[in-house]
Every structure is written in C-alpha cells, then in structure tokens.
Design a protein around this motif. Structure first.
Motif, short mmCIF file in Angstrom:
data_model
loop_
_atom_site.label_atom_id
_atom_site.label_comp_id
_atom_site.label_asym_id
_atom_site.label_seq_id
_atom_site.Cartn_x
_atom_site.Cartn_y
_atom_site.Cartn_z
N UNK A 328 0.85 -1.20 0.00
CA UNK A 328 0.00 0.00 0.00
C UNK A 328 0.89 1.25 0.00
N UNK A 329 1.00 1.89 -1.15
CA UNK A 329 1.83 3.09 -1.24
C UNK A 329 3.30 2.77 -1.30
N UNK A 330 3.67 1.82 -2.15
CA UNK A 330 5.08 1.41 -2.22
C UNK A 330 5.99 2.58 -2.59
N UNK A 331 5.56 3.41 -3.53
CA UNK A 331 6.38 4.55 -3.93
C UNK A 331 6.43 5.61 -2.85
N UNK A 332 5.38 5.75 -2.09
CA UNK A 332 5.34 6.70 -0.97
C UNK A 332 6.47 6.38 0.02
N UNK A 367 18.04 7.46 -6.93
CA UNK A 367 17.59 6.28 -7.66
C UNK A 367 16.11 5.98 -7.43
N UNK A 368 15.66 6.14 -6.19
CA UNK A 368 14.26 5.84 -5.90
C UNK A 368 13.32 6.86 -6.55
N UNK A 382 5.22 7.27 -12.85
CA UNK A 382 4.16 7.02 -11.87
C UNK A 382 3.61 8.33 -11.30
N UNK A 383 3.82 9.40 -12.04
CA UNK A 383 3.30 10.72 -11.66
C UNK A 383 2.30 11.14 -12.72
N UNK A 384 1.09 11.41 -12.32
CA UNK A 384 0.03 11.77 -13.27
C UNK A 384 0.43 13.04 -14.03
N UNK A 418 -2.69 16.48 -12.37
CA UNK A 418 -1.26 16.74 -12.54
C UNK A 418 -0.50 16.63 -11.22
N UNK A 419 0.63 15.93 -11.29
CA UNK A 419 1.56 15.91 -10.17
C UNK A 419 1.32 14.90 -9.10
N UNK A 420 0.23 14.14 -9.17
CA UNK A 420 -0.07 13.17 -8.12
C UNK A 420 0.79 11.92 -8.28
N UNK A 421 1.49 11.55 -7.22
CA UNK A 421 2.25 10.30 -7.18
C UNK A 421 1.31 9.18 -6.79
#
Length: 622
Positions: A328-332, A367-368, A382-384, A418-421
């Motif tokens: 849940x929210x791996x990129x977060x 890197x992340x 992965x950013x809208x 726009x801009x949402x991860x």
C-alpha cells in the motif's frame, strides 16, 4: 544496466534523457491545489475544482472549512494533514532556492499557508483540537465531486477528557515548521503559528493518549500504530528550532530514549518515516541539530538496512530496483526514505571519513525518485501528467468526474490530476492503471509530501526547468446532456419526453437558474391560421419547476419555443437520480392545423424516435 550495491536497474530508451525534476516539482505542487477543501485562494488554477465543504464544522458550532482532502476521498484527517504540512515546510526550509529559482515558491507557500490556516482554525481551545471532518463510511459510499457532496460531514475532536498526543504533537510540529518558513516575510503570521504550536505541544505533553482511541472513526484509516512518543519528540524538535529554547531539545532527547521497536530490541530500523511514524525523521534531525554520534548510529543502521544492508538484512528490492516496503503506497515509502537519505547524505558530507556512505545514501535517494519518474522496467512514469505513459486513472473522485456516483462511469477519467504520485507497483514491478485497483492507483497528500521534498533537494544538485503555459486545461466533455423521445402522437397532438442530466465538471455545480428550450417551426402553418395561442401545452409528468406555453423565438421565421424551467430544483452531478430531471409535455393543436402540421420541421425534433436519444437540439441555459 547500472549496479548499486548489487541491485540491478534497467534504464529504458524512453528514459535516456533523464528526469526533469523541475517539471515534476511544478506539477507536484499543483496536485495540492486539487486537494483544497473549502473557499479557494486568490489565483487558484484548477478549473474543474470549486469551493467545497463550506459547512464543515457548522453542526458542531465551529468553522472547520479549508485544509486538504486526504486522498481520493473527501475526508479531512488532521493527522496525515499535519504530517504533510510539516514535511512541506521542512522542504521549503531546506531548499527554498530550488523553489525560488523555478518561481514555484509562491505556490509552495500558498499551499503551506492554506493548510496551516486550517490547523490553527481546528485548534479551537488550548486543550481542544478537531482531528477529523467527515465520516469514513459515509464518505466512501459516495463517488462524486466534493462540490456537491450530499452526505453529512460530522467532525471529531480530542480534548482533555480524551486526548491525542500524537495528533496534537504533529500539529505542533506543523505550525512550528510553518512559523520558520514565514518568519521573515510575515512575522505576525509566524508568531501566531508559533504560539499555537506551543499550546498544542503543551496539550500533547500534558494530556497523553493515542488520538485514534478517541476519534474512533480514524482508527479504520489512520490508526496511530506507533503511538505518540515519536510525535512528542518530533514536535519538541521543531519547537526547539523555531524558538531556540533548550528546554524543547531536552524534552526531545529525553523522549527519544523511549522510542523502541515493538520487540524491545532497540531503535526501529525496518520501517520508515510516514504519517504515523516520525522516529526515522527524528534520527536524521537530531543528528543534524546536535552532531551527536549516538543519533548517527541509529540513522545509519536504518539507512544501511534500506541500501547496502545491515547485519545481513536488507529491505526487499523489486527486480527493477524499487526499495519495496509494503504493497500500500510502495512509492510513498520509497520517496519518504529517499527524502531523508538525501538530507542525511548532505549531513555526512561534513565528515570526510563518511564520504562513502554519503554517496551511497545520496545515490539511493536519487535512484528511488528516478524509478518513480521512469527509470523502471516499464519505462513509465508514476506521476500523473508527467513523462512517458503516466497513470491516467488515479483513484480520485474529483479527477474522475463521475456524475452518477459510479466508479465505472465515465470510463475515462475526465480531468488530469497533474503531479499526483500514485501508490505504485508491486514487488515485481507490476502495475495496474485501473481506478478500482486502489492499492496501485491511490493518491494522497502524504504520498506527495516527502516526494516533493526530495525533488527540491535533487534540483539543487541536478537542476530542472518548469513547463511554460502550465496548466493548460481544456474542457473535453459535455457538461449538460438532454435526451428526448416521442411518448405518443395523434392527429392533433404530440407528446415529448425530455430528460436533462447535470454533468457539470468545470467545476461541478448546482445552478440556481436552469432552463431548457424546445424549439418549434410553425412556418408550414398558413399565416392566417398561425395563432400560437391556440396551441395548448400540458404535462403528463413533470419534475420541472414550470413548463411554459408557447413563446416567440423568431417571429419572422415562425419559430416558437416551450421553456422547461428547472430553476430552484436540486439537480446535482452526484448520482443517477440526483443528476436527472424529466418532463413529459404535450402539444395540442387546433383542428384546422391538421393538414399542415409537420413536427419534423421542428429544430428540436431532429433524430427523435420512440426511444431515448441524446438530443443536442434543445438548448440549455444555465
């Protein structure tokens, strides 16, 4: 293929040019405007959002309008909102030059002030703070725009009888950090924020408890799993920075001793900073503030676990190089860690003996963030609204723009968020861009907070540029739909059914005055017989406020109209029945017209049959 500590990364062709951190920062700040939950500030830039939730707190006798909607829903959760505020303020303090060089400081500070205003507003008494507006169950049962929410929005608070040290402590941190941002340009505002921060911290420290034990509805969404000790430390650290008073640092260092992993084995290192847990941020901040090696030990054990490994253990990595903590929210989580890793790497640069670790942590952070921007096996962003093949279906009610209270309708998302991860891929780098796959496509203010901070830090090292003429929104969908059909006809009458549907989205709204016109062409009737007053308009069924008799539209061309007046009706884009109103009206003609009358001449009769069809020939006047 680039190797970092044995981790393999793929750089697809589409990513060869590298990321534009400036553009992503620009758009990430814009995302917060989409989350604004009240009267909108001057210069607001999103045409598909309007003022919303303007009665928040009214039932409880307080004004709780404003702040940020949490995620793709419309609840305001003060715990993650305050965390987001603290991190956004921290980023401005660390990287103000990045924001200013790209002319984004005005938007960053406007966002910060908007949410800080709400935190101060929610602090209605020294030992009282409103921690949530909206009921999670009621809110999640509605899939529609916030401007026309039909459900009740109860508010919940903490006070002396049922406290929340974590919530009050984080709110104190948020306002103390905000006071530092505005200290020079608006000292009066900064002083007010700092005073509120002092009071909130006293509340947190004096009346101790876990907020989600009191605001029970929040426990299903933002339960305070880590307790309140980390927020007591965190809040004290920010008050120390804002005031310079040693007493706050002493509180932070004393409270730090009580931070322990759940198994009692020492300081935790297998998780990361989040809206819930500030322990890891405390490691970094205490290291910077005190230069004490004991805090560096804790910070480096944790960052080693995320990078090169600690005692043979390391965070899970996806095949493509994402440091993957949770579904849940791996990129977060990766972005949160990247932000702190970049901050700590800068700290270590002061120590020549740790240049190697500084490089490892810095490269990890970059890197992340780069993974989220396209340096991944799919080569996708992965950013809208940014990069190659970005997400098009974030789990976000306002952006989706449904008027029928349906996750599936319309099929395509109407607005670009726009801009949402987004939450991001699974541990195998797999991602599903489906609105109902919310583990992948959820967005939230806390997802973007440290991500924004990391971008600003990377701009300091690698530069970036913004997009000219941004935003450039265009209306892409029809806002009003009229459908018609022939109900019945005879030699001297015609009965039409007309149905209007509110699909407004720029922004969604309930018009005060709304009229639909059915236009008739009576030119086939001989002039000597053409008395429109002889046509009688009656209704078999009507959800309109009024249905007129014939009115002159263009006398020279013998064009007349019937006005279907819906003014005052509550027609809102919030459900199938809520968005529609129907009228069945009949034209009865005098007998002498029978040989001449031809309804097919009528401009509004085009394409009409016995079944419902979309009919653009009935003008809508809003």
């Amino acid at each position: 293929m680039v190797l970092l500590n044995g981790i393999g990364f793929t750089h697809p062709e589409a990513y060869a040019a590298g990321p534009n951190y400036g553009e992503v920062l620009q758009k990430s700040l814009y995302f917060y405007e989409a989350q604004m939950a009240g009267p909108l500030p001057e210069g607001y830039r999103i045409p598909w959002r309007g003022p919303a939730a303007l009665n928040d707190g009214a039932a409880e006798g307080v004004d709780l309008t404003g702040g940020f909607f949490d995620a793709g829903d419309h609840v305001k959760f003060a715990f993650p909102m305050s965390y987001t505020t603290t991190v956004l303020a921290w980023s401005l303090l660390l990287s103000e030059n990045s924001y200013r060089s790209l002319d984004q400081d005005v938007y960053a500070k406007r966002n910060l002030r908007y949410v800080a205003d709400w935190i101060m507003k929610a602090h209605t008494a020294p030992f009282e703070f409103w921690g949530q507006v909206g009921n999670g169950g009621l809110d999640h049962a509605y899939w529609g725009p916030p401007e026309v929410m039909p459900m009740a929005r109860p508010a919940y608070k903490i006070d002396r009888s049922c406290p929340g040290s974590d919530l009050a402590g984080e709110a104190a941190a948020a306002l103390a950090a905000t006071s530092l941002v505005f200290a020079k340009e608006d000292p009066g505002y900064a002083a007010k924020a700092l005073q509120e921060a002092r009071e909130l911290y006293e509340f947190a420290d004096t009346y101790r408890g876990v907020y989600s034990d009191c605001i029970r509805d929040a426990a299903s969404y933002y339960r305070s799993w880590s307790g309140y000790q980390d927020e007591l430390v965190w809040g004290a650290l920010w008050l120390y920075q804002a005031t310079g008073e040693a007493g706050y640092l002493q509180k932070a260092e004393a409270g730090y001793e009580a931070i322990q992993s759940s198994d009692g084995s020492g300081k935790p290192y297998k998780w990361t900073m989040s809206w819930d847990d500030k322990s890891y941020a405390a490691y970094v901040l205490l290291s910077r503030l005190t230069q004490n090696p004991r805090y560096e030990v804790d910070a480096e054990r944790w960052l080693d676990y995320w990078t090169q490994g600690y005692q043979g253990q390391r965070i899970t990595y996806s095949p493509g190089g994402l440091a993957w903590l949770d579904s849940w929210g791996s990129l977060r989580y990766a972005a949160n860690t990247a932000f702190l890793a970049l901050i700590y790497a800068d700290h270590l640069e002061q120590n020549p003996g740790k240049a190697g670790k500084a490089r490892i942590y810095h490269e990890f952070g970059k890197r992340q963030i780069d993974y989220a921007l396209g340096a991944n096996p799919s080569g996708r962003s992965y950013v809208v609204g940014y990069g190659t093949n970005p997400p098009k279906n974030p789990h976000h009610r306002a952006a989706h723009g449904s008027w029928t209270n349906s996750l599936q309708s319309p099929v395509e998302t109407r607005h670009t968020l726009y801009g949402a991860l987004v939450g991001g891929p699974d541990r195998n780098d797999q991602y599903s861009d489906q609105r109902d796959q919310y583990v992948y496509t959820e967005v939230a203010t806390d997802y973007n907070a440290a991500f924004t901070g990391a971008l600003a830090l990377l701009i300091q090292d690698y530069g970036g540029s913004t997009v000219a003429n941004f935003p450039n929104h265009q209306k892409t969908t029809q806002e009003w739909s009229v459908e018609t059909k022939v109900n019945s006809r005879g030699q001297d009458y015609l009965e039409i059914a007309a149905r209007i549907e509110n699909r407004t989205a720029y922004p969604p709204r309930q018009p005060k005055k709304l009229r639909v016109h059915y236009i008739l062409d009576l030119s086939e009737i001989p002039a000597e017989l053409r008395d429109p007053g002889q046509v009688k308009i009656t209704t078999a069924y009507s959800q309109a406020t009024a249905v007129s008799q014939l009115k002159v539209f263009d006398a020279a061309r013998a064009l007349y109209l019937v006005e279907l007046d819906f003014s005052g009706q509550k027609i809102i884009p919030a459900g199938q029945s809520e968005s529609r109103r129907e009228v069945q009206f009949r034209f009865s003609y005098p007998a002498g017209w029978k040989p001449f009358w031809n309804e097919k001449n009528d401009p509004s009769f085009a394409n009409m049959g016995n079944g419902w069809v979309s009919n653009p020939h009935l003008p809508v006047h809003e």
